[in-house]
Structures are given as structure tokens and as C-alpha cells.
Design a protein around this motif. Structure first.
Motif, PDB file in Angstrom:
ATOM      1  N   ARG A 248     -19.663 -31.621  42.114  1.00  0.00           N
ATOM      2  CA  ARG A 248     -20.943 -32.306  42.323  1.00  0.00           C
ATOM      3  C   ARG A 248     -22.143 -31.386  42.127  1.00  0.00           C
ATOM      4  O   ARG A 248     -23.282 -31.863  42.072  1.00  0.00           O
ATOM      5  N   ARG A 255     -17.705 -38.933  41.648  1.00  0.00           N
ATOM      6  CA  ARG A 255     -16.883 -39.247  42.817  1.00  0.00           C
ATOM      7  C   ARG A 255     -15.390 -39.282  42.485  1.00  0.00           C
ATOM      8  O   ARG A 255     -14.595 -39.752  43.296  1.00  0.00           O
ATOM      9  N   GLU A 265     -10.364 -40.282  44.159  1.00  0.00           N
ATOM     10  CA  GLU A 265     -11.612 -41.018  43.995  1.00  0.00           C
ATOM     11  C   GLU A 265     -12.191 -41.357  45.365  1.00  0.00           C
ATOM     12  O   GLU A 265     -11.500 -41.933  46.209  1.00  0.00           O
ATOM     13  N   PHE A 266     -13.436 -40.982  45.577  1.00  0.00           N
ATOM     14  CA  PHE A 266     -14.126 -41.286  46.823  1.00  0.00           C
ATOM     15  C   PHE A 266     -14.862 -42.620  46.674  1.00  0.00           C
ATOM     16  O   PHE A 266     -15.624 -42.794  45.711  1.00  0.00           O
ATOM     17  N   LEU A 272     -20.854 -37.829  50.913  1.00  0.00           N
ATOM     18  CA  LEU A 272     -20.364 -36.592  50.305  1.00  0.00           C
ATOM     19  C   LEU A 272     -21.359 -35.446  50.369  1.00  0.00           C
ATOM     20  O   LEU A 272     -21.026 -34.329  49.985  1.00  0.00           O
ATOM     21  N   TYR A 282     -10.835 -40.896  50.841  1.00  0.00           N
ATOM     22  CA  TYR A 282     -10.732 -40.940  49.379  1.00  0.00           C
ATOM     23  C   TYR A 282      -9.418 -41.638  49.036  1.00  0.00           C
ATOM     24  O   TYR A 282      -8.470 -41.662  49.819  1.00  0.00           O
TER      25      TYR A 282
END
Length: 549
Positions: A248, A255, A265-266, A272, A282
Motif C-alpha cells: 500500500r 486490497r 483480499e481485504f 487498513l 481478510y
């Protein structure tokens, strides 16, 4: 993680989790409760409800039931089907790691408490009973198996019944279907006062970090009956590594990450920047095995909570560091379990991944090795996609009240050409009929099946090996071949002209083919020599150029 003089934690090239500026040491129970309160306020907007009918479009199913339903629906796969799996070697490597963890800790307990001490084990998140065989080989006495999925518990019972049918010395066991992060397991045990020497939680602890009460209940189940000096071992995901892979810093909106066999995958509702200590959900997908929600485990928070329940950290290791540490003592088991894939592959075998870039690291290593002319070494490895999935994991060892530390040595791998030659030998029991004896009747020795020697044993004179071998030393090589092999222990074997290994019944088990199999005659002792070398992971290969041409 680096530490400066004032004790402030500095995370290099990592996204910082929700940690107070003063450091993790300031995380008191009140502070953790405040985080939990904020999580509860957030979850109050969308309460977690169980579905009571088939129409669940307007109800949110709690994570525990989602996990239970997922593992209940996983069908039991046979050995042949598992061998065709894309992640066959990765799953075997995970099993090897668990075997080494369990074996090491059981050896440690026996060194501390005596070689004949009684061992009681609690297996939290036992699943379908994949570790039952490990407990049997560890010679434990009693195992309590607990898991959230009822179907998995039933399959675990079936595995235990088969294990008990094969071995009379198997441990006693009891099985509990319960959510280990919400229920007190000790109240469900047959003997509530049972003192545990070891608690194991493999690939399951991250489910408890949905909330602080669940994490505390899980740790309460760990420490409740764990006697002083007992150990808690487990494997879980590395939150720092997951956040680092998310990247990020470069892409603030990202994500999701993963590859062809796994993905993380969040969901949009998970914060976050930074993620919370609890409830950082997640969705984890691993081909053929896992497809359900999990939670980040902030390890400093976990360590702080564990100390509250009388547990002290002994060792924390990432999987890619643990493998070389245990290679020296566990490489034989690693090969028997086929935890690594051969590269380059053997004849008529294909790599599990069709993407050759997955094996670029292996080819690069082979290119850097200096090998003898004509010798093509093979190495054991995993595809790049499998390595990426494996390296998300952490190993933790915790004793109850008594901390200790240890360090393992690192194994160095090497390749070499080992020359050998065929050696003939005589089997006395086959050659007795060829001896020249003074008399044909009388007592015989049990070991050699020859007439006893000496008058006191009613024995007689005979012309034996030495008297016979002296003339043989001066005759032609064909006579030697006849006397020492054909008349002794000649044996017909099938040899594959492609891989050079010995086959059976006109079939090469390595190449899975009978097209290039030839039959030759060798000494039975030579055949035994080949099998002994194979048991030492040395593969003798026969080249039959003239015979085949």
C-alpha cells in the motif's frame, strides 16, 4: 524489526500496525479492552447472526459458522487424488514442518521430565486428524482433539479407528466438536482435571483474532490445564508479511495480492490505515484447501495476551528459516514425504506448474553449480507460487512459566558423482552341493548347512572354499563367472534403458513405462547392493549401451 536505545519499535519497509507510540509494552488490559470496545461499536452496525433458513441474503453469517461450513463441505480425498493436486508438494512440506515441530518439542519434554514420562496432548483445530499419525509416532499417551467442524471431527474419529485397528499400542483419544475461541474446552473433556503436557494449534489460531474475547478464550483453553513446564506450539500467518506484500506504500488503494494458487483480499469494511488489533478480516483462498475469512494476528499483541495467561515466548520462526534449520536432522523424512519436487523432472514426469518462470530460481541455482561432465544433478524445490504461499507462516513455541531458548544448525547441500563397481560373492548355503565331502551323511551345522568338523562332533573331512578357490584363481574369467554367479546367486532383473533404474515385472516405476525395459542377469548380491544404496538416497543407474544397441 529493529530496536533503538529508547525501546521504540521501528518497522523497516513495513506498514505499521495499530501500535501505540510508546511501544507494545504499554498495551495494558485496559488499552486492549478499549480496542475491543471500538471493534464492538463498529460491529454493532452489522450484527453477526446465524442463518435459520435458506434465505440468507439479508443476514450476515458469523465468521465461525462460515469457517465451520467450509470445512464441513470439504470432501475426503484419496491418496491417488491428492498426488495429482497442484499443491501436493507444498502440503507435504507443511506436514514435514509440523512433524519436525512436534518431534522436537516431544523430545524436549522427555529430556526435561524423563524418557518414560506420560504425555497428554490437546490438539486445538485438529481438522480431519492429519496429525494423528504424528502423535502415534511421538508415543504420546492421550490426545484430546477439538475442532469447530463436526464433519471434520467425525472423519478424525474414523482415522483414529483405522489407526487403532493397525496398532495395539496407539494412544487413547477423545473428540470434541466445539468453537475453541468461544467455548471452554475443559468443560467438555472426559476428565476436567487432566493435566496437559503439550497444546498444539496448527494453522488455526488466526481465527480467534476476530475479537479480544475470542483470543482470550483460545488462550484460556491453551493454559487452563497446561501444567507448569508444559508447552504450547502452533503455526499462524505473519501479519507483517501480509501487510508488506499488500504494497500500500506504492498503491494506497490496493486490497489484494496473490498468485495462481493462493490469494489474500481485504474486504472494503476492513480498515487498513492502520488495521485494528482485532477483527482485521481478510479472505484467504488456497487452491483445493481453504476459501474462508481469516484475521491478522498482530504478534506483539498476541505475546502480551499470552503472558497474561502464564505463557512465555521461546521461539518464533518463519517457515523459510525453519526449513534449513531442520534440514540436517529431518532430510530423510523430507525425502520420504516427497515434500520437495524434483527439478529437472524425471523422465515421463511433468512439473506441477506449467509456468516455467515458477522454476527460474531452481534453474538459476543449477546453472551456478559446477558439475562433473555428463552428470545432471537434480535438486528438490517448490514452485515460486508455492514458496510464496508457504512463506506467509510463522512458528511459535511457548512454555508455561518456564522460558528457554535454543538454536539449530543450518545444513549445507552438495552434489557429487559416486563411482561404484559390481562385486560378486558366494552364498555358502547355495554352494554346499558343490563341495567335495568325505562322507555324505551325518550332522550338519545350522548356519552353513555343511557337515560339522572334528571327530568329537561326528564330523568329516571336506574340500572347502580355500581348497577349491586356489585352482579357480588360475582358470579363465568365464569359469569364475560361472562358479561365482551362475552357480551361486544369478538373478534376472529388468533395467530401464532411459533412466537406468531397476524395474519390476517388465515395468519401470520411475518412467511409468515398459517401452525401454531390458532384462539382464546379475548377481543377487549386486541387486541387494543397489537397493541398499537407494535406501541411502543414492540412485545407482545402469547404462546398457552395447546391450541395447
Amino acid at each position: 524489526m529493529d530496536y533503538v536505545a529508547d525501546g521504540t519499535a521501528v518497522l523497516s519497509n513495513e506498514i505499521q500496525l495499530h501500535i501505540p507510540e510508546e511501544g507494545i509494552s504499554t498495551l495494558s488490559s485496559e488499552l486492549l479492552n478499549s480496542f475491543e470496545k471500538s471493534n464492538q461499536e463498529h460491529n454493532a452496525v452489522k450484527p453477526c447472526k446465524l442463518s435459520e433458513n435458506t434465505d440468507t441474503s439479508e443476514k450476515e453469517i458469523c465468521v465461525g459458522s462460515v469457517v465451520a461450513n467450509h470445512y464441513n463441505q470439504l470432501s475426503e480425498r484419496g491418496v491417488a487424488e491428492r498426488k495429482e493436486s497442484r499443491i501436493f508438494h507444498m502440503r507435504n512440506l507443511n506436514n514435514w514442518i509440523k512433524s519436525r515441530i512436534i518431534g522436537n518439542i516431544l523430545d524436549r519434554i522427555r529430556r526435561e521430565n524423563g524418557p518414560h514420562c506420560r504425555l497428554n496432548v490437546l490438539d486445538l483445530g485438529c481438522g480431519k486428524g492429519g496429525d494423528l499419525l504424528k502423535w502415534e509416532r511421538g508415543h504420546v499417551h492421550h490426545v484430546v482433539c477439538a475442532d469447530i467442524a463436526e464433519t471434520s471431527i467425525e472423519q478424525c474419529k474414523e482415522r483414529y479407528a483405522k489407526l487403532k485397528h493397525r496398532s495395539r499400542q496407539v494412544f487413547s483419544a477423545e473428540f470434541i466438536a466445539a468453537d475453541c475461541s468461544k467455548e471452554n474446552i475443559m468443560e467438555r473433556m472426559e476428565n476436567r482435571e487432566l493435566k496437559l503436557d503439550l497444546v498444539s494449534c496448527q494453522f488455526a489460531f488466526h481465527y480467534s483474532f476476530e475479537s479480544l474475547p475470542q483470543a482470550e478464550q483460545m488462550l484460556a483453553n491453551v493454559s487452563c490445564n497446561l501444567q507448569p513446564g508444559g508447552y504450547f506450539i502452533g503455526t499462524t500467518t505473519d501479519a507483517n508479511d501480509i501487510m508488506r506484500r499488500l504494497g500500500r506504500d506504492e498503491n494506497p488503494e490496493n486490497r489484494k495480492f496473490g498468485n495462481s494458487i493462493f490469494s489474500v483480499e481485504f474486504p472494503a469494511e476492513t480498515l487498513l490505515d492502520p488495521p485494528p488489533l482485532f477483527g482485521a478480516k481478510y479472505n484467504f483462498h488456497l487452491e483445493e484447501v481453504v476459501d474462508c475469512p481469516e484475521f491478522l494476528v498482530h504478534f506483539p499483541t498476541f505475546e502480551k495476551l499470552a503472558s497474561k495467561y502464564g505463557l512465555t515466548l521461546v521461539q518464533k520462526t518463519r517457515f523459510e528459516d525453519f526449513v534449513p534449520q531442520e534440514m540436517e536432522r529431518g532430510k530423510d523424512l523430507l525425502m520420504r514425504m516427497k515434500a520437495l519436487e524434483a527439478y529437472p523432472p524425471f523422465a515421463d514426469q511433468e512439473l506441477v506448474s506449467q509456468d516455467h518462470f515458477d522454476y527460474f530460481h531452481a534453474q538459476e541455482y543449477l546453472d551456478s553449480c559446477s558439475t562433473a561432465e555428463g552428470f545432471r544433478p537434480k535438486i528438490g524445490t517448490l514452485s515460486k507460487a508455492e514458496w510464496e504461499a508457504v512463506c506467509c507462516r510463522l512458528i511459535r513455541h511457548r512454555p508455561n512459566q518456564y522460558p528457554s531458548f535454543w538454536k539449530s544448525s543450518v545444513d549445507l547441500c552438495f552434489f557429487a558423482c559416486v563411482p561404484f563397481a559390481q562385486v560378486y560373492y558366494q552364498k555358502l548355503k547355495h554352494m554346499v552341493m558343490d563341495k567335495m565331502l568325505a562322507r555324505s551323511r551325518g550332522p550338519r551345522a545350522v548356519l552353513t548347512r555343511q557337515q560339522t568338523q572334528g571327530c568329537a562332533c561326528d564330523g568329516g573331512l571336506r574340500r572347502g572354499e580355500m581348497e577349491r578357490d586356489c585352482p579357480i584363481a588360475y582358470v579363465s574369467s568365464m569359469l569364475i563367472l560361472k562358479r561365482l554367479m551362475i552357480s551361486s546367486d544369478a538373478f534376472d532383473v529388468d533395467v530401464c534403458n532411459q533412466c537406468g533404474l531397476v524395474g519390476y515385472f517388465d515395468w519401470c516405476h520411475n518412467c511409468k513405462s515398459s517401452a525401454l525395459v531390458s532384462s539382464i542377469r546379475i548377481s543377487y548380491g549386486c541387486k541387494l547392493l543397489f537397493q541398499e544404496l537407494q535406501s541411502l538416497n543414492i540412485s545407482p543407474r545402469l547404462k546398457l549401451n552395447k546391450y541395447f544397441d
